[in-house]
Write an enzyme that holds these catalytic residues in place. Structure first.
Site, short mmCIF file in Angstrom:
data_model
loop_
_atom_site.label_atom_id
_atom_site.label_comp_id
_atom_site.label_asym_id
_atom_site.label_seq_id
_atom_site.Cartn_x
_atom_site.Cartn_y
_atom_site.Cartn_z
N LYS A 129 0.82 -1.22 0.00
CA LYS A 129 0.00 0.00 0.00
C LYS A 129 0.86 1.27 0.00
O LYS A 129 0.41 2.31 -0.45
CB LYS A 129 -0.96 -0.01 1.19
CG LYS A 129 -2.07 -1.04 1.03
CD LYS A 129 -3.08 -0.97 2.15
CE LYS A 129 -4.09 -2.10 2.00
NZ LYS A 129 -5.12 -2.09 3.02
N GLY A 163 -14.16 -6.32 10.91
CA GLY A 163 -13.78 -5.56 9.71
C GLY A 163 -14.47 -5.99 8.43
O GLY A 163 -14.17 -5.46 7.36
#
Ligand code: ATR
Length: 502
Positions: free
Chosen positions: A291, A469
């Site tokens: 990322k 999540g």
């Protein structure tokens, strides 16, 4: 077909017939007595059959000498019948096997030769030359199946295929790194993809990296993939399990778009970007550990990416790669909906962890008005993340935990502690084990596998409302869909979209 008897192979073929256009009979996997009975198999199977007797050195099970192997091949071809459907449609002959009588017989009776080269250890440097020189006569199909030990290896094979455009060939990057070469056969310039009935207990995977045949058909819609198909995917390392292909491919199917979403496991983000260019990939979901590493490859980026310093969505635009971050909105949408609040004003929040995931979370908490304490095992990372927002920070130690007293309307766990598969004995990992829940905290854990981490279970037992999540994952994927396609996510499909695993 890799079962031990012909009868069993026929049974398996019957069950999976609708997924296959051609079947490969791996004679080397048959019991020795059965190998003598292969001649009638094409007629019994009723589908074009490839006759293959793979040596152990090429990844097969045949350990007898070449003489025995050649006579078995001859037995498969012998007494060809006028009705070609009763003969083997293809014969796999390795490039180093020189038996002209066998080749002549095959050619005469209409059995096409697949001239194959296998390297079960790695990817050779001279692939374009090899592909060009392997074919001995115009009607042969060249098959090159080489092990990919890296993303670079897959790139080599892909480029070799492009150099040899126009040749009828089958190119396979074996192993985990090459998994998408088995889905994007069209783009790799391959005539076939080899798959297997891998959920049958006695059907061995015929080669490393093979995808189960129903998965290839139902998850990736393999037969619908053409040169015009738009390609998307997810990259990461090791990327052993990901739910995203299931999400995107189901949506594409429901809305009838000619698009496919594949896993791109990558050990080098540089090589993966090169592959994406070669394959004309239009959008990539970026996951751990890339990322941050992806940012230098972006041609332009959203403000969020700049501030957060992490990008999870790459979209190809006429101006190049656009980087965005959908984790941030996915997180805040999910938590605000759970709390039934419009923003985080007057909320005092503890964030556990200071890695990439925490950065998106903290950005959103700041944007939406929360007061935040960041606690991390490595304390200087907590300080560094807190500084630009003027938030409080501390370690995951007695002092840090004491500070939580004033920041406990909401507690958000962002570390990978407790995530399945991180390490075998971490399931009891609770990064804030010293903290005692009073029962009034709203508690979120970004982990969704397992559904209840040790941390979340403890919070729930103390009477807290808890959220994992999973909802965030879906919400960020919906934003990704919009980035990729320029369209609003079709909400009415949501209940039909399942997050499976590849
Ligand atoms: P991600 O993108 O998933 O956040 P990352 O950037 O590597 O991944 O960050 C991992 C975070 O999880 C870090 O905050 C890390 O703490 P350190 O900075 O001290 O390494 C935290 N983490 C991972 N395993 C942990 C554990 N067992 N206990 C506590 N914190 C842990």
């Amino acid at each position: 077909m890799t079962a031990k008897t012909l009868g069993r192979n026929l049974e398996i073929l019957e069950k999976y017939r609708k997924y296959a256009d051609v079947a490969e009979l791996r004679v080397d996997c048959l019991d020795p007595d059965e190998r003598l009975l292969i001649r009638r198999f094409p007629e019994q199977a009723g589908i074009p059959i490839i006759l293959t007797i793979r040596r152990d050195t090429d990844g097969g099970l045949f350990v007898g000498g070449e003489g025995a192997r050649i006579s078995l091949m001859a037995r498969g071809l012998a007494y060809a019948e006028a009705d070609r459907r009763r003969n083997f449609a293809y014969l796999d002959i390795e490039e180093d096997l020189n038996v002209s009588s066998l080749e002549e017989a095959a050619r005469t009776f209409g059995t096409r030769i697949i001239r194959s080269y296998h390297n079960i250890k790695g990817t050779d440097a001279d692939l374009p030359m090899r592909i060009r020189s392997m074919r001995r006569s115009g009607d042969e199909i060249v098959k090159v199946a080489v092990m990919a030990n890296s993303t670079r290896d897959v790139l080599e094979l892909l480029c070799a295929g492009k150099e040899c455009e126009g040749h009828e060939k089958i190119l396979i990057s074996m192993g985990h790194f090459g998994v998408y070469s088995r889905i994007l056969s069209e783009q790799f310039g391959s005539l076939f993809s080899y798959s297997g009935a891998l959920s049958e207990p006695d059907a061995l995977p015929a080669a490393p990296g093979q995808i189960e045949v129903r998965e290839l058909a139902n998850l990736y819609h393999f037969r619908n993939i053409t040169k015009a198909t738009k390609i998307y995917g997810v990259t990461g390392y090791p990327l052993k399990a990901t739910s995203s292909p299931s999400f995107f491919n189901t949506v594409f199917e429901l809305e009838g778009s000619n698009a496919v979403y594949v896993p791109f496991p990558a050990d080098s983000i540089t090589d993966l970007i090169d592959i994406a260019k070669e394959l004309n990939v239009e959008g990539i979901s970026v996951t751990v550990p890339y990322k941050e590493a992806i940012i230098p490859f972006l041609d332009f980026q959203s403000d969020e990416v700049g501030v957060i310093g992490a990008c999870n969505t790459l979209t190809l635009t006429p101006q190049g790669w656009l980087g965005t971050n959908t984790d941030a909105r996915g997180f805040s949408d999910s938590l605000l909906r759970f709390l039934n609040k419009p923003n985080f004003k007057r909320q005092r929040v503890t964030v556990i962890g200071a890695g990439g995931a925490a950065r998106s979370v903290v950005f959103e908490l700041h944007r939406l008005g929360a007061k935040v304490l960041i606690l991390n095992r490595t304390i200087h990372k907590a300080r560094r993340l807190a500084a630009p927002y003027k938030f409080s920070w501390g370690g995951l130690d007695e002092q840090g935990i004491e500070k939580m007293e004033k920041y406990r309307d909401i507690i958000i766990q962002t570390t990978s502690a407790g995530m399945e598969g991180i390490n075998p004995d971490n399931l009891s990992d609770d990064p804030a084990a010293m903290y005692n829940f009073c029962g009034r905290e709203e508690v979120m854990d970004l982990v969704y596998k397992p559904k209840m981490t040790a941390f979340l279970k403890r919070a729930s037992n103390a009477g807290c409302n808890v959220l994992n999540g999973f909802d965030m994952l879906i919400r960020q994927a919906r934003y990704q869909y919009t980035q990729f396609t320029g369209k609003e996510f079709p909400e009415h499909f949501l209940s039909r979209v399942q997050f499976g695993e590849f």
